[in-house]
Design an enzyme around this catalytic site. Sequence first.
Site, PDB file in Angstrom:
ATOM      1  N   HIS A  86       3.545 -25.056 -25.231  1.00 46.15           N
ATOM      2  CA  HIS A  86       3.561 -25.585 -25.986  1.00 46.15           C
ATOM      3  C   HIS A  86       4.743 -24.747 -26.492  1.00 46.15           C
ATOM      4  O   HIS A  86       4.313 -23.770 -26.290  1.00 46.15           O
ATOM      5  CB  HIS A  86       3.662 -26.728 -26.512  1.00 46.15           C
ATOM      6  CG  HIS A  86       5.063 -27.757 -27.100  1.00 46.15           C
ATOM      7  ND1 HIS A  86       5.122 -27.106 -28.549  1.00 46.15           N
ATOM      8  CD2 HIS A  86       5.118 -28.751 -27.334  1.00 46.15           C
ATOM      9  CE1 HIS A  86       6.413 -27.966 -28.801  1.00 46.15           C
ATOM     10  NE2 HIS A  86       6.323 -28.513 -28.193  1.00 46.15           N
ATOM     11  N   GLU A 147      11.982 -28.232 -22.636  1.00 44.95           N
ATOM     12  CA  GLU A 147      12.265 -28.619 -23.810  1.00 44.95           C
ATOM     13  C   GLU A 147      12.982 -27.505 -24.555  1.00 44.95           C
ATOM     14  O   GLU A 147      12.584 -26.561 -25.055  1.00 44.95           O
ATOM     15  CB  GLU A 147      10.583 -28.215 -24.518  1.00 44.95           C
ATOM     16  CG  GLU A 147      10.068 -30.373 -23.807  1.00 44.95           C
ATOM     17  CD  GLU A 147       9.202 -30.017 -24.968  1.00 44.95           C
ATOM     18  OE1 GLU A 147       9.110 -31.493 -25.778  1.00 44.95           O
ATOM     19  OE2 GLU A 147       7.773 -29.506 -25.473  1.00 44.95           O
TER      20      GLU A 147
END
Length: 221
Positions: A86, A147
């Site tokens: 992430h 993302e």
Amino acid sequence: MSKLIVGNWKMNGTLSLVDAFLDSINEENIVIGFPDLFISYAHFRNKKLKIAAQDSSIYDEFGAHTGEISAKMLFESGCEYVILGHSERRSSSQSDSVENILKKLKNVIHNEMTAIFCVDENYEQLINEETCDFLKNNLEKIIIAYEPLSAIGTGVVSSISEISSALKSIKEKYFNIRTLYGGSVNSKNANDILSINEVDGVLIGGASLKLNELKEIVKFS
Ligand code: PGA
């Protein structure tokens, strides 16, 4: 088949919020990324809810690695998925390098879980030749979550055409791998995002802490 709805609670939530989710989520395509401490509790209270961890150690063998949690431990605690790489873990303070992400991918797959590998606009720099080979040989067990940095936690979701073309290129480059979109997904934009052909699901941060939001989003899956 329904699209996958993955929540990432980050460092948020309480046991009573975990209870509320356990009491009302029955949908098989929802996965919640709880903080590690809540995982065993959630799993042993309600074995039906699918659980993700938000990271895993670079080490696969037990050993003197203070503070680390291995993929095997996550699997035994009830995780089926692990979110890896992430952007908040790749930022300088957490230093998730390309090399370390590959080690983690290997550990997660080796321990029978599915990896949700987060990338941003610069995905070609995050997926070197070795990682690309590893993806190719483990397509069933890895999902790429795209993302864009500008969309994470900002409320500024990418346009439908941007999402569609980014995920299309990722699928073309990486053997038609499964893909999620993440970044400011909520109940208002989820229908449009989940209608995109190339989107196999969404990775949701802030909105995944609100049960009502999640329940609305899953209706579009
Ligand atoms: P957000 O977070 O939905 O709050 O933008 C997404 C993520 O960080 O995965």
